[in-house]
Design a protein around this motif. Sequence first.
Motif, PDB file in Angstrom:
ATOM      1  N   PRO A   1      -5.709   0.032  12.716  1.00 52.27           N
ATOM      2  CA  PRO A   1      -6.608   0.641  11.726  1.00 52.27           C
ATOM      3  C   PRO A   1      -5.912   0.896  10.396  1.00 52.27           C
ATOM      4  O   PRO A   1      -6.514   1.412   9.477  1.00 52.27           O
ATOM      5  CB  PRO A   1      -6.963   1.975  12.387  1.00 52.27           C
ATOM      6  CG  PRO A   1      -5.695   2.369  13.068  1.00 52.27           C
ATOM      7  CD  PRO A   1      -5.072   1.075  13.561  1.00 52.27           C
ATOM      8  N   SER A   2      -4.593   0.566  10.293  1.00 51.69           N
ATOM      9  CA  SER A   2      -3.885   0.915   9.064  1.00 51.69           C
ATOM     10  C   SER A   2      -3.202  -0.300   8.467  1.00 51.69           C
ATOM     11  O   SER A   2      -2.881  -1.275   9.158  1.00 51.69           O
ATOM     12  CB  SER A   2      -2.860   2.026   9.319  1.00 51.69           C
ATOM     13  OG  SER A   2      -1.866   1.593  10.214  1.00 51.69           O
ATOM     14  N   THR A   3      -2.981  -0.231   7.162  1.00 51.75           N
ATOM     15  CA  THR A   3      -2.328  -1.308   6.428  1.00 51.75           C
ATOM     16  C   THR A   3      -1.577  -0.687   5.259  1.00 51.75           C
ATOM     17  O   THR A   3      -1.797   0.488   4.917  1.00 51.75           O
ATOM     18  CB  THR A   3      -3.368  -2.337   5.928  1.00 51.75           C
ATOM     19  OG1 THR A   3      -2.705  -3.441   5.321  1.00 51.75           O
ATOM     20  CG2 THR A   3      -4.323  -1.707   4.921  1.00 51.75           C
ATOM     21  N   ASN A   4      -0.669  -1.444   4.666  1.00 50.90           N
ATOM     22  CA  ASN A   4       0.107  -0.973   3.525  1.00 50.90           C
ATOM     23  C   ASN A   4      -0.331  -1.678   2.246  1.00 50.90           C
ATOM     24  O   ASN A   4      -0.572  -2.889   2.246  1.00 50.90           O
ATOM     25  CB  ASN A   4       1.611  -1.212   3.744  1.00 50.90           C
ATOM     26  CG  ASN A   4       2.171  -0.312   4.816  1.00 50.90           C
ATOM     27  OD1 ASN A   4       1.850   0.869   4.876  1.00 50.90           O
ATOM     28  ND2 ASN A   4       3.010  -0.863   5.677  1.00 50.90           N
ATOM     29  N   VAL A   5      -0.417  -0.914   1.169  1.00 46.83           N
ATOM     30  CA  VAL A   5      -0.725  -1.453  -0.151  1.00 46.83           C
ATOM     31  C   VAL A   5       0.476  -1.192  -1.058  1.00 46.83           C
ATOM     32  O   VAL A   5       0.922  -0.048  -1.183  1.00 46.83           O
ATOM     33  CB  VAL A   5      -1.987  -0.798  -0.746  1.00 46.83           C
ATOM     34  CG1 VAL A   5      -2.225  -1.304  -2.165  1.00 46.83           C
ATOM     35  CG2 VAL A   5      -3.194  -1.075   0.136  1.00 46.83           C
ATOM     36  N   GLN A   6       1.012  -2.246  -1.653  1.00 44.06           N
ATOM     37  CA  GLN A   6       2.152  -2.127  -2.551  1.00 44.06           C
ATOM     38  C   GLN A   6       1.713  -2.416  -3.982  1.00 44.06           C
ATOM     39  O   GLN A   6       0.916  -3.320  -4.226  1.00 44.06           O
ATOM     40  CB  GLN A   6       3.249  -3.116  -2.162  1.00 44.06           C
ATOM     41  CG  GLN A   6       3.842  -2.893  -0.781  1.00 44.06           C
ATOM     42  CD  GLN A   6       4.891  -3.935  -0.463  1.00 44.06           C
ATOM     43  OE1 GLN A   6       5.753  -4.236  -1.284  1.00 44.06           O
ATOM     44  NE2 GLN A   6       4.814  -4.505   0.724  1.00 44.06           N
ATOM     45  N   TYR A   7       2.274  -1.649  -4.919  1.00 43.82           N
ATOM     46  CA  TYR A   7       1.971  -1.890  -6.325  1.00 43.82           C
ATOM     47  C   TYR A   7       3.152  -1.460  -7.188  1.00 43.82           C
ATOM     48  O   TYR A   7       4.033  -0.713  -6.744  1.00 43.82           O
ATOM     49  CB  TYR A   7       0.698  -1.168  -6.755  1.00 43.82           C
ATOM     50  CG  TYR A   7       0.730   0.343  -6.656  1.00 43.82           C
ATOM     51  CD1 TYR A   7       1.146   1.136  -7.730  1.00 43.82           C
ATOM     52  CD2 TYR A   7       0.317   0.987  -5.492  1.00 43.82           C
ATOM     53  CE1 TYR A   7       1.164   2.523  -7.650  1.00 43.82           C
ATOM     54  CE2 TYR A   7       0.328   2.374  -5.397  1.00 43.82           C
ATOM     55  CZ  TYR A   7       0.758   3.138  -6.472  1.00 43.82           C
ATOM     56  OH  TYR A   7       0.785   4.504  -6.395  1.00 43.82           O
ATOM     57  N   SER A   8       3.161  -1.960  -8.408  1.00 45.62           N
ATOM     58  CA  SER A   8       4.214  -1.637  -9.367  1.00 45.62           C
ATOM     59  C   SER A   8       3.574  -1.270 -10.697  1.00 45.62           C
ATOM     60  O   SER A   8       2.608  -1.911 -11.128  1.00 45.62           O
ATOM     61  CB  SER A   8       5.157  -2.829  -9.575  1.00 45.62           C
ATOM     62  OG  SER A   8       5.748  -3.229  -8.363  1.00 45.62           O
ATOM     63  N   ILE A   9       4.125  -0.243 -11.341  1.00 42.63           N
ATOM     64  CA  ILE A   9       3.686   0.113 -12.698  1.00 42.63           C
ATOM     65  C   ILE A   9       4.909   0.132 -13.602  1.00 42.63           C
ATOM     66  O   ILE A   9       5.998   0.555 -13.200  1.00 42.63           O
ATOM     67  CB  ILE A   9       2.942   1.459 -12.731  1.00 42.63           C
ATOM     68  CG1 ILE A   9       3.812   2.594 -12.154  1.00 42.63           C
ATOM     69  CG2 ILE A   9       1.632   1.368 -11.960  1.00 42.63           C
ATOM     70  CD1 ILE A   9       3.180   3.971 -12.317  1.00 42.63           C
ATOM     71  N   SER A  10       4.721  -0.342 -14.819  1.00 45.73           N
ATOM     72  CA  SER A  10       5.856  -0.530 -15.726  1.00 45.73           C
ATOM     73  C   SER A  10       5.984   0.578 -16.770  1.00 45.73           C
ATOM     74  O   SER A  10       6.939   0.583 -17.544  1.00 45.73           O
ATOM     75  CB  SER A  10       5.739  -1.884 -16.428  1.00 45.73           C
ATOM     76  OG  SER A  10       4.520  -1.971 -17.131  1.00 45.73           O
ATOM     77  N   GLU A  11       5.014   1.487 -16.804  1.00 39.10           N
ATOM     78  CA  GLU A  11       5.080   2.577 -17.779  1.00 39.10           C
ATOM     79  C   GLU A  11       4.459   3.830 -17.165  1.00 39.10           C
ATOM     80  O   GLU A  11       3.600   3.739 -16.275  1.00 39.10           O
ATOM     81  CB  GLU A  11       4.342   2.189 -19.058  1.00 39.10           C
ATOM     82  CG  GLU A  11       2.913   1.753 -18.831  1.00 39.10           C
ATOM     83  CD  GLU A  11       2.291   1.128 -20.067  1.00 39.10           C
ATOM     84  OE1 GLU A  11       1.063   1.252 -20.221  1.00 39.10           O
ATOM     85  OE2 GLU A  11       3.031   0.520 -20.863  1.00 39.10           O
TER      86      GLU A  11
END
Length: 433
Positions: free
Chosen positions: A361-371
């Motif tokens: 029932p679970s998953t991972n979400v990855q993201y990057s922000i530059s500022e």
Amino acid sequence: MSLSHIRNFFIINFSLATFLFAQIPIPATGCYHAAFTGDNSQQQFETLAKKNIAIEMFFMGWPLNPSLPDFPITKCNEISSNGAVPHITWMCQVSGFPYPLDGIIEGNYDSYIRGYADQVRNWGKPLFIRLGHEMNGDWYTYGGAKNGSGTLNGFGDPGKADGPERFIAAYKRVHDLFKSEGVTNVAWIWCPNNGSAPNAAWNEPEEYYPGDDYVDWIGFDGYNFGKSQTWSNWVQFKDIYTALYNKFDSYKKPLMIGEFASVEGSGTADKAEWIKQAYYLNLRFNFPHIKAVTWFHVAKTEGTVWTDWRINSSDAALKAYQDYIADPYFLSTISATNVDEDNQLPTEFILKQNYPNPFNPSTNVQYSISEPSHVTLKIYDLLGREVMQLVNKYQDPGNYTVNFNASKLSTGIYIYTLSSGIHSKSKKLMLLK
């Protein structure tokens, strides 16, 4: 959305999720805690160690004759469900004429290998495969010593030893068949022994290296047999691994100890001190590019001598293991949050595909922000209704991983949207219950 569209979405995103598993994250600092739990289950070993393992290694042979594929899905599911990544030591002890590896090289096992590869691909989760470990020893049928040894005129290049050449040809054939079947969720480990048998120039570990395209991790095996054997003496961890480490660190691959351990010594604290030297001093300070270390936790007969490699072979040994593995340097999980390959802040706004996908029932979400900015990460249904908010706060530049637990939602396709300042990106994910 029509049923055919949903089916196509499932196929496309399952393939993408599998691709995302192609490389198991390499920690920028730290080392994965791993074990062959041999005499115990994973949970029993972790209870003894007082720490979880990120990788569980186990051994698997090949059939003597080509037969139906036998990928150990039950074992791998058990390991994965316990929060670790499986590491299969795949021992290709097979039949061939006049040398054992000829059977693989000549294609007699192609059907078996392809079928196994298909099962691995369909399983879809990350795993290590350590194919033909300790090939520079004379104790396995796939080793160079039993496949032409140092002769020059029986196979391939007349300027190279036949034994290593045959091993490389067999290893490459297996790897290439996996690739042809579209397998992308395997990290391949190439793993010689710390000592070669026979001890000859043609049998040095580097003679067996199949090339960078065929190796994801380089592993080493080596043990402190103490004086348990007629031929052995007490050897410290650094003396087992320094030469291998110095030789292969230049290959620019993540390094791993595929299996290692120590026997008890003549004194009550000898093994405890050996463990301290291994974990507290050498792995943390002298061998920083070793990114996984696998204790061989079993008591068994070596030669004719009953030998106890377990972490609990004595109270002193167990206490030392518990004390030194407790250091946060030794990582108990494999997570993208451990990774920062260049120790640099991101320069782009990035939203990655969730993994696994599909999920339950679970998953991972990855993201990057530059500022620095106010960041929101929200889940929507296909009608555009917000069903969950995962992030809603100010964040500094960096790489982030968020776990999405959808246990309260129904099976279906959802949209996740990341917004930060003027930037916004969305992707689809699929929940299958």
